[in-house]
Design a protein around this motif. Structure first.
Motif, PDB file in Angstrom:
ATOM      1  N   SER A  95       7.980 -10.477   8.397  1.00 29.61           N
ATOM      2  CA  SER A  95       7.527  -9.219   7.797  1.00 29.61           C
ATOM      3  C   SER A  95       7.360  -9.314   6.282  1.00 29.61           C
ATOM      4  O   SER A  95       6.357  -8.832   5.735  1.00 29.61           O
ATOM      5  N   ALA A  96       8.315  -9.908   5.588  1.00 30.65           N
ATOM      6  CA  ALA A  96       8.221  -9.985   4.124  1.00 30.65           C
ATOM      7  C   ALA A  96       6.994 -10.789   3.704  1.00 30.65           C
ATOM      8  O   ALA A  96       6.254 -10.396   2.786  1.00 30.65           O
ATOM      9  N   ASN A  97       6.768 -11.915   4.365  1.00 36.05           N
ATOM     10  CA  ASN A  97       5.602 -12.737   4.032  1.00 36.05           C
ATOM     11  C   ASN A  97       4.298 -12.025   4.371  1.00 36.05           C
ATOM     12  O   ASN A  97       3.299 -12.149   3.649  1.00 36.05           O
ATOM     13  N   ALA A  98       4.289 -11.274   5.485  1.00 36.35           N
ATOM     14  CA  ALA A  98       3.086 -10.542   5.870  1.00 36.35           C
ATOM     15  C   ALA A  98       2.760  -9.453   4.853  1.00 36.35           C
ATOM     16  O   ALA A  98       1.602  -9.267   4.455  1.00 36.35           O
ATOM     17  N   LEU A  99       3.774  -8.737   4.399  1.00 35.07           N
ATOM     18  CA  LEU A  99       3.568  -7.700   3.392  1.00 35.07           C
ATOM     19  C   LEU A  99       3.074  -8.303   2.079  1.00 35.07           C
ATOM     20  O   LEU A  99       2.175  -7.762   1.427  1.00 35.07           O
ATOM     21  N   ALA A 100       3.659  -9.434   1.698  1.00 40.21           N
ATOM     22  CA  ALA A 100       3.231 -10.093   0.467  1.00 40.21           C
ATOM     23  C   ALA A 100       1.781 -10.554   0.565  1.00 40.21           C
ATOM     24  O   ALA A 100       1.022 -10.470  -0.409  1.00 40.21           O
ATOM     25  N   ALA A 101       1.375 -11.027   1.742  1.00 35.89           N
ATOM     26  CA  ALA A 101      -0.001 -11.480   1.937  1.00 35.89           C
ATOM     27  C   ALA A 101      -0.988 -10.316   1.792  1.00 35.89           C
ATOM     28  O   ALA A 101      -2.039 -10.455   1.165  1.00 35.89           O
ATOM     29  N   VAL A 102      -0.641  -9.168   2.375  1.00 34.72           N
ATOM     30  CA  VAL A 102      -1.504  -7.998   2.260  1.00 34.72           C
ATOM     31  C   VAL A 102      -1.552  -7.511   0.813  1.00 34.72           C
ATOM     32  O   VAL A 102      -2.603  -7.112   0.307  1.00 34.72           O
ATOM     33  N   TYR A 103      -0.426  -7.551   0.142  1.00 34.37           N
ATOM     34  CA  TYR A 103      -0.386  -7.152  -1.271  1.00 34.37           C
ATOM     35  C   TYR A 103      -1.335  -8.014  -2.105  1.00 34.37           C
ATOM     36  O   TYR A 103      -2.144  -7.493  -2.886  1.00 34.37           O
ATOM     37  N   ARG A 104      -1.280  -9.316  -1.909  1.00 37.34           N
ATOM     38  CA  ARG A 104      -2.143 -10.212  -2.686  1.00 37.34           C
ATOM     39  C   ARG A 104      -3.616  -9.970  -2.374  1.00 37.34           C
ATOM     40  O   ARG A 104      -4.462  -9.927  -3.278  1.00 37.34           O
ATOM     41  N   GLU A 105      -3.928  -9.799  -1.099  1.00 40.65           N
ATOM     42  CA  GLU A 105      -5.319  -9.619  -0.694  1.00 40.65           C
ATOM     43  C   GLU A 105      -5.895  -8.296  -1.224  1.00 40.65           C
ATOM     44  O   GLU A 105      -7.008  -8.253  -1.744  1.00 40.65           O
ATOM     45  N   THR A 106      -5.120  -7.225  -1.083  1.00 39.31           N
ATOM     46  CA  THR A 106      -5.616  -5.919  -1.527  1.00 39.31           C
ATOM     47  C   THR A 106      -5.675  -5.831  -3.045  1.00 39.31           C
ATOM     48  O   THR A 106      -6.595  -5.218  -3.599  1.00 39.31           O
ATOM     49  N   LYS A 107      -4.717  -6.426  -3.714  1.00 41.28           N
ATOM     50  CA  LYS A 107      -4.738  -6.414  -5.177  1.00 41.28           C
ATOM     51  C   LYS A 107      -5.964  -7.166  -5.693  1.00 41.28           C
ATOM     52  O   LYS A 107      -6.618  -6.737  -6.653  1.00 41.28           O
ATOM     53  N   ALA A 108      -6.302  -8.269  -5.039  1.00 41.65           N
ATOM     54  CA  ALA A 108      -7.492  -9.026  -5.426  1.00 41.65           C
ATOM     55  C   ALA A 108      -8.768  -8.229  -5.181  1.00 41.65           C
ATOM     56  O   ALA A 108      -9.791  -8.469  -5.824  1.00 41.65           O
ATOM     57  N   SER A 109      -8.693  -7.266  -4.246  1.00 44.36           N
ATOM     58  CA  SER A 109      -9.863  -6.436  -3.926  1.00 44.36           C
ATOM     59  C   SER A 109      -9.948  -5.190  -4.800  1.00 44.36           C
ATOM     60  O   SER A 109     -10.839  -4.363  -4.614  1.00 44.36           O
ATOM     61  N   GLY A 110      -8.989  -5.029  -5.716  1.00 45.91           N
ATOM     62  CA  GLY A 110      -9.058  -3.912  -6.651  1.00 45.91           C
ATOM     63  C   GLY A 110      -8.078  -2.794  -6.435  1.00 45.91           C
ATOM     64  O   GLY A 110      -8.100  -1.796  -7.168  1.00 45.91           O
ATOM     65  N   VAL A 111      -7.197  -2.922  -5.429  1.00 48.79           N
ATOM     66  CA  VAL A 111      -6.191  -1.880  -5.202  1.00 48.79           C
ATOM     67  C   VAL A 111      -5.153  -1.931  -6.322  1.00 48.79           C
ATOM     68  O   VAL A 111      -4.681  -3.005  -6.697  1.00 48.79           O
ATOM     69  N   ASN A 112      -4.796  -0.765  -6.848  1.00 49.60           N
ATOM     70  CA  ASN A 112      -3.811  -0.685  -7.922  1.00 49.60           C
ATOM     71  C   ASN A 112      -2.464  -0.246  -7.359  1.00 49.60           C
ATOM     72  O   ASN A 112      -2.382   0.764  -6.658  1.00 49.60           O
ATOM     73  N   TYR A 113      -1.419  -0.996  -7.647  1.00 47.66           N
ATOM     74  CA  TYR A 113      -0.065  -0.677  -7.187  1.00 47.66           C
ATOM     75  C   TYR A 113       0.790  -0.232  -8.368  1.00 47.66           C
ATOM     76  O   TYR A 113       0.706  -0.813  -9.457  1.00 47.66           O
ATOM     77  N   VAL A 114       1.617   0.766  -8.146  1.00 45.10           N
ATOM     78  CA  VAL A 114       2.625   1.175  -9.117  1.00 45.10           C
ATOM     79  C   VAL A 114       3.969   0.998  -8.433  1.00 45.10           C
ATOM     80  O   VAL A 114       4.299   1.735  -7.491  1.00 45.10           O
ATOM     81  N   LEU A 115       4.735   0.022  -8.879  1.00 49.72           N
ATOM     82  CA  LEU A 115       5.955  -0.379  -8.165  1.00 49.72           C
ATOM     83  C   LEU A 115       7.198  -0.099  -9.004  1.00 49.72           C
ATOM     84  O   LEU A 115       7.118   0.314 -10.162  1.00 49.72           O
ATOM     85  N   GLY A 116       8.362  -0.356  -8.390  1.00 51.32           N
ATOM     86  CA  GLY A 116       9.622  -0.169  -9.104  1.00 51.32           C
ATOM     87  C   GLY A 116       9.902   1.299  -9.370  1.00 51.32           C
ATOM     88  O   GLY A 116       9.403   2.199  -8.684  1.00 51.32           O
ATOM     89  N   LYS A 117      10.697   1.565 -10.400  1.00 60.29           N
ATOM     90  CA  LYS A 117      11.085   2.943 -10.696  1.00 60.29           C
ATOM     91  C   LYS A 117       9.878   3.803 -11.070  1.00 60.29           C
ATOM     92  O   LYS A 117       9.879   5.020 -10.861  1.00 60.29           O
ATOM     93  N   HIS A 118       8.839   3.189 -11.614  1.00 59.13           N
ATOM     94  CA  HIS A 118       7.648   3.949 -11.993  1.00 59.13           C
ATOM     95  C   HIS A 118       6.818   4.352 -10.774  1.00 59.13           C
ATOM     96  O   HIS A 118       5.960   5.228 -10.863  1.00 59.13           O
ATOM     97  N   GLY A 119       7.075   3.712  -9.636  1.00 63.41           N
ATOM     98  CA  GLY A 119       6.333   4.037  -8.429  1.00 63.41           C
ATOM     99  C   GLY A 119       7.139   4.823  -7.413  1.00 63.41           C
ATOM    100  O   GLY A 119       6.635   5.140  -6.327  1.00 63.41           O
ATOM    101  N   ALA A 120       8.385   5.166  -7.737  1.00 62.11           N
ATOM    102  CA  ALA A 120       9.232   5.926  -6.819  1.00 62.11           C
ATOM    103  C   ALA A 120       8.820   7.394  -6.835  1.00 62.11           C
ATOM    104  O   ALA A 120       9.019   8.110  -7.824  1.00 62.11           O
ATOM    105  N   VAL A 121       8.233   7.867  -5.751  1.00 65.34           N
ATOM    106  CA  VAL A 121       7.708   9.233  -5.686  1.00 65.34           C
ATOM    107  C   VAL A 121       8.833  10.219  -5.382  1.00 65.34           C
ATOM    108  O   VAL A 121       9.617  10.017  -4.454  1.00 65.34           O
ATOM    109  N   SER A 122       8.892  11.268  -6.162  1.00 68.54           N
ATOM    110  CA  SER A 122       9.920  12.288  -5.948  1.00 68.54           C
ATOM    111  C   SER A 122       9.374  13.559  -5.335  1.00 68.54           C
ATOM    112  O   SER A 122      10.103  14.321  -4.697  1.00 68.54           O
ATOM    113  N   GLN A 123       8.049  13.818  -5.508  1.00 67.90           N
ATOM    114  CA  GLN A 123       7.527  15.099  -5.078  1.00 67.90           C
ATOM    115  C   GLN A 123       6.010  15.042  -4.926  1.00 67.90           C
ATOM    116  O   GLN A 123       5.320  14.381  -5.711  1.00 67.90           O
TER     117      GLN A 123
END
Length: 360
Positions: A95-123
């Motif tokens: 699972s971890a490797n599969a998620l990492a693979a999708v992350y790399r592929e989508t990021k290369a396609s222009g998807v923007n990720y906001v991770l860590g404390k800055h990406g933790a949604v509260s509301q």
């Protein structure tokens, strides 16, 4: 669902599966001490696999240690009273490797990720009955016309309307640390699932860790003011394995890989998931949001095997006319009070099993 996912696993060309799906086989058994419920469940699964046009030719019944060792020669325990079947078609995906693979592929396609404390949604933020975006725990606002909520056990925190329709539950996992030689010796073992004890699969060669999951307790964390179960806020509150679960894991190892039975357990944790009473997904628009918020939840612990096609279900919903989910069992359901669900048997409250050193 089986018919939808099998072709993808056969091709192994999906980004998330490539080099991450390992067709080691599935050894599905009960021990000699298994209760009747476990035995009957095993029989039901075996019948379904045997009668399936693709899976059937790969299924063989097993009775006793000699049968089992044909497929799992490393199992040098006594395997007392073990019986079941092997499904040579099946296996596991990392699972971890599969998620990492999708992350790399989508990021290369222009998807923007906001991770860590800055990406933790509260509301989820609303205006005039429609979402305008989300707010993070650090106070940052991200504007959006559509919000898809796919946060597993945290669903009810962001969509309170789900009430007890989706319940945060957990089971425990732990690991045994192996030597390089032990990891090598266990490469290629089938996923070994004993319905009354637990399961494991081949160790990760990068970490030398053998992951173990007991078939024991199911745990909830009910808020006494609302009656809704939520995953705890801190990771520390989940960083343990209950005593009864550890006993099952050690019995499983003693019967299959006895040299590991007394090895220290490391990286113990509760693994939280979103349960529904019927174990079906909920993939639908949240009512009274003008079709601006979609809930994709209710995995009931079996979402990852659908990982290659899970996103397409949300896409299909967005494309249907009149914004109505065409698959009835995935529609939003009216919440029912006092829902404890029935996944995995009786649930226990987290506060009743916490080690003394841990606080919620």
């Amino acid at each position: 669902m089986t018919e939808m996912i099998i072709p993808l696993y056969l091709s192994n060309h999906e980004v998330c599966l490539e080099n991450n799906f390992h067709q080691t086989g599935f050894l599905h058994c009960v021990s000699g001490d298994a209760p009747d419920k476990a035995i009957q469940t095993l029989k039901r699964f075996e019948t379904a696999a045997t009668n399936h046009p693709i899976l059937g030719p790969h299924v063989a019944p097993l009775s006793g240690k000699d049968d089992i060792r044909r497929w799992f020669w490393q199992a040098d325990g006594h395997l007392p009273g073990w019986k079941g079947y092997i499904n040579k078609f099946d296996g596991y995906a990392h699972s971890a490797n599969a998620l990492a693979a999708v992350y790399r592929e989508t990021k290369a396609s222009g998807v923007n990720y906001v991770l860590g404390k800055h990406g933790a949604v509260s509301q989820i933020m609303y205006k005039d009955g429609k979402t305008i975006g989300i707010k993070t725990k650090v106070g940052q606002f991200h504007a959006a016309e559509l919000v898809i909520v796919a946060v597993g056990a945290a669903a009810a925190k962001l969509v309170p309307e789900i009430a007890t329709q989706v319940v945060a539950k957990s089971w425990s996992v732990a690991h045994v640390r192996l030597t390089d030689e032990e990891t090598s010796a266990l490469r290629g073992i089938p996923v070994t699932y004993t319905r009354d004890l637990g399961f494991y699969f081949e160790p990760d060669p990068k970490t030398n860790l053998l992951k173990l999951c007991p078939m024991g307790g199911v745990y909830i964390n009910t808020d006494p003011t609302t009656g809704v179960s939520h995953a705890p806020e801190s990771l520390e509150a989940s960083a343990f394995m209950p005593h009864d679960d550890e006993s099952r894991i050690r019995r499983l190892l003693a019967q299959t890989l006895p040299k590991l039975a007394k090895r220290p357990l490391v990286r113990k944790s509760l693994c939280w998931f979103a349960d529904t009473k019927d174990s079906d997904f909920i993939i639908d628009y949240v009512p009274n949001t003008a079709s601006s918020v979609v809930l994709l939840s209710g995995d009931s612990g079996h979402a990852f095997k659908m990982f290659p096609i899970l996103g397409s279900w949300a896409r299909d919903l967005l494309q249907v006319p009149h914004n109505k989910q065409p698959i009835a069992r995935w529609r939003w359901k009216e919440p029912k009070a006092n829902h404890a669900g029935n996944w995995g048997g009786d649930s226990r409250e987290l506060k009743d099993i916490l080690p003394c050193r841990v606080k919620l």
